[in-house]
Write a protein that holds these residues in place. Structure first.
Motif, PDB file in Angstrom:
ATOM      1  N   LEU A 175       0.962  -1.144  -0.428  1.00 26.56           N
ATOM      2  CA  LEU A 175      -0.713  -0.178  -0.068  1.00 26.56           C
ATOM      3  C   LEU A 175       0.608   1.306  -0.015  1.00 26.56           C
ATOM      4  O   LEU A 175       0.810   2.231  -0.905  1.00 26.56           O
ATOM      5  N   LEU A 179       0.815   3.489  -3.192  1.00 23.42           N
ATOM      6  CA  LEU A 179       0.069   5.716  -2.587  1.00 23.42           C
ATOM      7  C   LEU A 179       1.263   6.473  -3.123  1.00 23.42           C
ATOM      8  O   LEU A 179       0.995   7.517  -3.785  1.00 23.42           O
ATOM      9  N   LEU A 211      -2.220  -6.589  -3.604  1.00 20.78           N
ATOM     10  CA  LEU A 211      -2.970  -5.807  -3.419  1.00 20.78           C
ATOM     11  C   LEU A 211      -4.370  -6.501  -3.683  1.00 20.78           C
ATOM     12  O   LEU A 211      -5.267  -7.571  -3.109  1.00 20.78           O
ATOM     13  N   THR A 263     -11.035  -0.212  -1.775  1.00 19.86           N
ATOM     14  CA  THR A 263     -11.403   1.473  -1.229  1.00 19.86           C
ATOM     15  C   THR A 263     -11.886   0.925   0.321  1.00 19.86           C
ATOM     16  O   THR A 263     -10.513   1.555   0.874  1.00 19.86           O
ATOM     17  N   LEU A 266      -8.503  -0.010   2.073  1.00 19.82           N
ATOM     18  CA  LEU A 266      -7.190   0.957   2.207  1.00 19.82           C
ATOM     19  C   LEU A 266      -7.622   2.603   2.622  1.00 19.82           C
ATOM     20  O   LEU A 266      -7.151   3.164   3.904  1.00 19.82           O
ATOM     21  N   GLU A 270      -6.022   2.975   6.741  1.00 17.42           N
ATOM     22  CA  GLU A 270      -4.048   3.989   6.541  1.00 17.42           C
ATOM     23  C   GLU A 270      -4.570   5.437   7.802  1.00 17.42           C
ATOM     24  O   GLU A 270      -4.094   5.572   8.462  1.00 17.42           O
TER      25      GLU A 270
END
Ligand code: HEM
Length: 493
Positions: A175, A179, A211, A263, A266, A270
């Protein structure tokens, strides 16, 4: 600075030819934006390459963009980067498709689900505590890394009933790669196609592949099991379109489900991990606040793990989280793009302009906050008279965070659970470096020393207690370790 006639563009730095302020936004966006507001006022326009970029701070303008005239705005072009990872999930989709998906997902965050989520959150935190205690406290850990693992596990269990404990570390790393790539992609003027085998593209596609495999694995497992567990995954899986006459109802494809789950996973972990890390940092810098919140936790929980029923009584704990979200908002900026020309603060905003709401500058605006740079949870004891559009950690209007209540509850449960038994101390010499990417996160993590609360309590109450043999060994090792840390100070144990 006052508004002028409505054909005038907002004021702002001119910057370099063609580039505008791109170089500064690449090197230090927080400083560029804060300085812009100080120099030019509440409504300031930057130029980033070909784009006009307007930052708004007047609550009436924030409300206008997010709510009153939201139909005139889409998410900005800068969401293209994150869209490479999230596809048509809730955060990045638009129009009638977004509206339908939002309606479908909303029930999963209903109050009655939150009650059961509270137990999962409490249990996962308890297991983290036990793991720490098994390995022995008085140890330095990367608190950000620990919070990422914990919130990742919580989001997996609550929304998909899947325990991702084993995948947490690898997924967290993937991730981070994805990102960073999304952020760099959004900021780059020349967007190279993904099929070009550049090192960055290869790294991103590898991370995305890992992922995707995990998320698609969860979906396929559920389809194969045929189980109907009442969670977000089942809700989305069984959702059907209203069929037209003579048509069969349509279900979401695996790819659509993937986008929605990715979605949620994530957006849902985070940000909360960052919020918790910033909270621990602030508490370590403000011992008087730490003592008060620890005292509340001791009184309300009397040593047991928190449940949903305890939440209302953890009042001060809630203010501490609100205040941490004010000073370090994980969603530090969010952007829209004007479809048609608009007028903001009396200035002309041409079609295509990116309009940004920036909690980082809004939450530190001296017109709305006394002592804006100070950490003062008490200010949330009385929110009367404060305009709602001056405090926006979760956004506003129809695109407001769907996980708002989930996140606040999770932060409270995790914080209260951990503070029952652990005192978090900043490792001397550590400073908080910020990484303002898609989210605001601590750059390079945050090393903190975990101390057993009973040590810290005993020292506060002036009780000299005999350490256990195990503690004695641990304390000796820690003392040796401390001697190697420059600028250390005695902890008065
Ligand atoms: C402290 C934690 C969190 C913060 C600060 C945060 C912040 C935000 C903000 C500011 C937005 C609006 C973005 C925009 O208008 O462009 C947003 C949207 C969103 N958030 Fe959160 N969030 C948090 C936690 C969560 C959690 C726990 C979940 C899910 C479990 C979640 C899921 C989402 C989703 C799906 C959207 C898109 C909603 C839509 O457009 O319909 N967030 N979040």
């Amino acid at each position: 600075m006052g508004a002028s006639d409505s054909s005038t563009l907002p004021p702002g730095p001119i910057g370099l030819p063609f580039l505008g302020s791109l170089l500064q936004v690449w090197s230090d966006p927080l400083d560029l934006l804060a300085t812009g507001v100080r120099r030019f006022g509440d409504t300031v326009m930057f130029r980033f390459g070909p784009y006009r970029y307007v930052l708004v701070h007047k609550p009436s303008d924030v409300r206008h963009v997010l709510l009153g005239n939201h139909d005139n705005y889409t998410k900005s072009i800068n969401y293209q980067g994150i869209k490479l990872l999230l596809g048509e999930g809730l955060l990045t989709s638009e129009g009638s498709f977004w509206r339908r998906q939002r309606k479908l997902a909303q029930p999963a965050f209903h109050h009655r689900h939150l009650v059961s989520f509270a137990d999962t959150m409490s249990r996962c935190t308890e297991e983290t505590l036990e793991r720490w205690e098994r390995r022995g406290l008085d140890r330095i850990v990367d608190v950000h890394d620990e919070m990422m693992r914990l919130t990742f596990r919580i989001v997996g269990l609550t929304l998909t009933s899947t325990d991702l404990e084993r995948e947490a570390r690898a997924m967290g790393e993937a991730l981070t790669v994805a990102l960073r790539f999304g952020n760099d992609y959004a900021e780059s003027i020349v967007k190279l196609p993904l099929w070009l085998p550049t090192p960055n593209n290869v790294r991103f596609l590898r991370a995305k592949g890992a992922l995707d495999a995990t998320i698609l694995g969860i979906i396929r497992e559920r389809r194969a099991s045929g189980e109907d567990i009442p969670d977000l995954l089942s809700t989305l899986m069984h959702a059907t379109d209203e069929p037209g006459a003579g048509q069969n109802p349509e279900r979401m494809t695996d790819d659509q489900l993937r986008d929605e789950l990715m979605t949620m996973v994530l957006a849902g972990h985070e940000t909360t991990a960052n919020a918790l890390t910033f909270t621990f940092y602030l508490l370590s810098r403000h011992p008087e606040v730490a003592r008060r919140v620890e005292a509340e936790v001791d009184e309300v929980l009397a040593g047991r793990a928190p449940t949903f029923a305890d939440l209302d009584r953890l009042t001060y704990t809630g203010w501490v989280i609100d205040e941490a979200l004010r000073l370090y908002p994980p969603a530090w900026i969010f952007e829209r793009q004007a479809i048609e020309a608009d007028e903001l603060d009396g200035y002309h905003v041409p079609a295509g302009t990116i309009v940004a709401v920036c909690p980082w500058t809004l939450h530190r605006h001296p017109a709305y906050w006394d002592n804006p740079e100070g950490f003062d949870p008490e200010r949330f004891s009385d929110s009367e008279g404060r305009d709602r559009y001056t405090y926006m950690p979760f956004g506003g209007g129809p695109r407001m965070c769907i996980g708002n209540a989930f996140a606040k509850m999770e932060a409270k449960i995790v914080l209260a659970s951990l503070l029952r038994r652990v005192h978090f101390e900043l490792v001397p010499g550590t400073t908080l470096a910020l990484e303002p990417s898609i989210t605001l996160r601590p750059r390079g993590g945050l090393p903190m020393r975990l101390l057993p609360r009973r040590w810290e309590r005993a020292s506060r109450e002036g009780i000299s207690r005999e350490p256990s043999p195990r503690e004695r060994t641990g304390a000796r090792a820690a003392a040796m370790e401390r001697q190697q840390v420059p600028g250390d100070h005695p902890r008065g144990r």
